[in-house]
Design a protein around this motif. Structure first.
Motif, short mmCIF file in Angstrom:
data_model
loop_
_atom_site.label_atom_id
_atom_site.label_comp_id
_atom_site.label_asym_id
_atom_site.label_seq_id
_atom_site.Cartn_x
_atom_site.Cartn_y
_atom_site.Cartn_z
N TRP A 1 -4.40 10.42 -11.80
CA TRP A 1 -4.78 11.74 -11.70
C TRP A 1 -5.35 12.21 -10.10
CZ3 TRP A 1 -2.65 13.94 -15.28
CH2 TRP A 1 -2.37 13.55 -16.42
N PRO A 2 -5.11 13.16 -9.59
CA PRO A 2 -5.74 13.50 -8.29
C PRO A 2 -7.49 13.06 -8.20
CG PRO A 2 -4.52 15.52 -8.77
CD PRO A 2 -4.51 14.59 -10.03
N GLY A 3 -7.68 12.34 -7.52
CA GLY A 3 -9.29 11.66 -7.40
C GLY A 3 -9.31 10.54 -8.09
N GLY A 4 -8.36 10.08 -8.91
CA GLY A 4 -8.52 9.09 -9.73
C GLY A 4 -8.30 7.61 -9.34
N GLU B 1 -2.06 8.21 0.50
CA GLU B 1 -2.83 9.55 0.14
C GLU B 1 -2.82 9.69 -1.39
OE1 GLU B 1 -3.21 14.03 1.82
OE2 GLU B 1 -1.05 13.10 1.63
N ASN B 2 -1.64 9.35 -2.28
CA ASN B 2 -1.93 9.35 -3.66
C ASN B 2 -1.92 8.43 -4.28
OD1 ASN B 2 0.86 8.81 -3.46
ND2 ASN B 2 1.35 10.09 -5.09
N GLY B 3 -2.25 7.14 -3.78
CA GLY B 3 -2.67 5.82 -4.44
C GLY B 3 -1.48 4.97 -4.57
N CYS B 4 -1.03 4.38 -3.59
CA CYS B 4 0.06 3.38 -3.44
C CYS B 4 -0.40 2.10 -3.98
CB CYS B 4 0.76 3.37 -2.07
SG CYS B 4 -0.18 2.65 -0.96
N LEU B 5 0.56 1.29 -4.33
CA LEU B 5 0.25 -0.18 -4.56
C LEU B 5 -0.14 -0.93 -3.30
CD1 LEU B 5 0.72 -2.57 -6.35
CD2 LEU B 5 3.18 -2.76 -5.55
N GLN B 6 -0.93 -1.92 -3.48
CA GLN B 6 -1.29 -2.63 -2.30
C GLN B 6 -1.38 -4.11 -3.00
OE1 GLN B 6 -5.42 -0.96 -1.39
NE2 GLN B 6 -4.71 -0.77 0.73
N VAL C 1 -1.00 -5.17 2.37
CA VAL C 1 0.07 -4.32 2.76
C VAL C 1 0.41 -3.19 1.65
CG1 VAL C 1 2.74 -4.26 2.72
CG2 VAL C 1 1.54 -6.15 3.82
N ASP C 2 0.28 -1.89 2.49
CA ASP C 2 0.57 -0.71 1.48
C ASP C 2 1.96 -0.66 1.18
OD1 ASP C 2 -1.92 0.11 1.25
OD2 ASP C 2 -2.03 0.87 3.40
N VAL C 3 2.25 -0.31 -0.18
CA VAL C 3 3.65 -0.51 -0.60
C VAL C 3 4.13 1.03 -0.77
CG1 VAL C 3 5.57 -1.40 -2.14
CG2 VAL C 3 3.41 -2.67 -1.66
N VAL C 4 4.65 1.77 0.16
CA VAL C 4 4.87 3.09 0.11
C VAL C 4 6.43 3.44 -0.42
CG1 VAL C 4 5.06 5.37 1.53
CG2 VAL C 4 3.36 3.61 2.10
N VAL C 5 6.58 3.85 -1.17
CA VAL C 5 8.03 3.92 -1.88
C VAL C 5 8.30 5.57 -2.48
CG1 VAL C 5 7.97 1.54 -2.56
CG2 VAL C 5 7.02 3.42 -4.18
N PRO C 6 9.67 5.83 -2.38
CA PRO C 6 10.05 7.36 -2.94
C PRO C 6 10.17 6.93 -4.31
CG PRO C 6 12.05 5.76 -2.14
CD PRO C 6 10.65 5.01 -1.72
N ALA D 1 -4.40 -0.84 -6.27
CA ALA D 1 -3.83 0.18 -5.77
C ALA D 1 -5.21 1.09 -4.93
CB ALA D 1 -3.36 0.94 -7.09
N ARG D 2 -4.74 1.91 -4.23
CA ARG D 2 -5.67 2.90 -3.34
C ARG D 2 -5.74 4.04 -4.44
NH1 ARG D 2 -6.17 3.53 1.93
NH2 ARG D 2 -4.78 1.88 3.31
N ARG D 3 -7.13 4.48 -4.16
CA ARG D 3 -7.47 5.57 -4.91
C ARG D 3 -6.82 6.92 -4.59
NH1 ARG D 3 -13.93 7.17 -6.00
NH2 ARG D 3 -13.57 8.85 -7.70
N ASN D 4 -6.45 7.69 -5.57
CA ASN D 4 -5.76 9.07 -5.26
C ASN D 4 -6.54 9.91 -4.62
OD1 ASN D 4 -3.95 11.15 -5.27
ND2 ASN D 4 -3.28 11.18 -7.25
N GLN D 5 -6.32 10.02 -3.19
CA GLN D 5 -7.12 11.02 -2.51
C GLN D 5 -6.69 12.44 -2.35
OE1 GLN D 5 -9.95 10.08 -1.69
NE2 GLN D 5 -10.00 7.87 -1.24
N HIS D 6 -5.36 12.68 -3.09
CA HIS D 6 -4.77 13.98 -2.58
C HIS D 6 -5.53 15.08 -3.53
CE1 HIS D 6 -1.43 16.84 -2.35
NE2 HIS D 6 -1.31 15.99 -1.40
#
Length: 332
Positions: free
Chosen positions: A205-208, A240-245, A279-284, A299-304
């Motif tokens: 979730w946003p912020g999660g 921004e919304n928590g991608c895999l690292q 490495v940030d894994v940014v994907v569609p 994973a990054r935190r969802n900051q959106h």
């Protein structure tokens, strides 16, 4: 290390390496020598790697099936294959592969099915991050103090038991065939049957948050290279919304895991070293990531403010592998 073309007078020595590194050749020693002879007769590329004058790797390039690699030193694989950009060599060296948009056509409908699954979450939620109760477990999120947040689900454990669509995804041929290819490339016997276990869904979730740094193998009680983890991202995923690292190459190392705290109280986690590359894994949407279960990832935190990050996870394993962790038997 040195890489040269295989010469006929070294064929027996190279065959012995194949016998040591592959179950199919150790079961039938004559098969290894026959495989190399056939490759030389077909004029296929056969490279041999040497370390301190001793053969430590063999790579055969078949025009139809690509590279077939056997090596006692994983770091030598890119040199053996003469192609550092080769996907399979990349998996061996980095520990993961990304398949952007592989399931793009299915992503939205899967997301809708998971939304339906989440409607039952309120009745079955738990604060136990490692819940094992014979069914799906809707694990509650925690706040920065480590206190559970009523009604906010961090993950669904054993998610395939809550929605049949999850096994349909993880069992689809587009993923399973790629998994089987990885077994062959790693010099392992390709299993006749591959199981999926440990299915999870993270709505993020946003912020999660979802997970902090860890190796999947820590939770399995085995460091077997036969376990290949899979992440399926159902939405566009970025920093921004928590991608895999991931930490490329970390699958060759061991990391200590300790109980988490605060927002990451739901689990046991490790940490990258000060010199490790992250490495940030940014994907569609619809992308699939396959990785060695020893790969250090998080994973990054969802900051959106409004975007979620829906993702599914499962782990592929040959049905004959026996293993377990803290009283839970994961064997077939």
């Amino acid at each position: 290390s040195v890489v040269k073309a295989l010469s006929p007078d070294e064929l027996r020595t190279a065959a012995e390496l194949l016998e040591k590194n592959s179950a199919k050749f150790s079961a039938n020693p004559q098969l290894a020598e026959a495989r190399l002879k056939k490759a030389l007769e077909n004029k296929d590329t056969v490279n041999v790697g040497y370390v301190e004058g001793q053969i430590s790797g063999v790579a055969i390039r078949d025009p139809t099936h690509g590279w077939e690699v056997y090596a006692s030193n994983p770091l030598q694989v890119p040199a053996l294959t003469e192609a550092s950009e080769d996907l399979m060599a990349s998996f061996w060296r980095n520990g993961y592969l990304v398949f952007p948009g592989l399931l793009a056509d299915e992503a939205q409908s899967l997301k809708e099915k998971l939304d339906l699954m989440m409607q039952t979450a309120g009745k079955e939620s738990t604060a136990d991050w490692n819940a094992v109760n014979g069914g799906a477990a809707f694990v509650l999120a925690v706040n920065d103090k480590g206190d559970t947040v009523p009604g906010r689900i961090m993950k669904v454990q054993a998610a395939a038991l809550a929605s049949p669509c999850i096994l349909e995804v993880l069992g689809c041929q587009m993923i399973v065939e790629r998994v089987r290819e990885l077994y062959g490339f790693l010099g392992l016997e390709v299993p006749q049957h591959v199981d999926v276990f440990g299915t999870k869904f993270f709505p993020m979730w946003p912020g999660g948050v979802s997970v902090n740094w860890h190796q999947d193998c820590h939770y399995f009680g085995t460091a077997s290279p036969k376990i290949i983890s899979c992440g399926v991202y159902l939405e566009d995923t970025d920093q921004e919304n928590g991608c895999l690292q991931v930490v490329p190459g970390s699958h060759t190392r061991d990391f200590d895991h300790v109980p988490g705290s605060g927002v990451h109280a739901q689990g046991e986690w490790a940490a990258p070293g000060a010199a490790d590359e992250v490495v940030d894994v940014v994907v569609p949407a619809g992308s699939v990531v396959l990785f060695n279960s020893r790969l250090l990832h998080g994973a990054r935190r969802n900051q959106h403010g409004s975007r979620t990050r829906y993702s599914l996870f499962g782990h592929y394993v040959p049905s004959e592998l026996n293993f377990g962790w803290r009283g839970t038997d994961f064997s077939h």
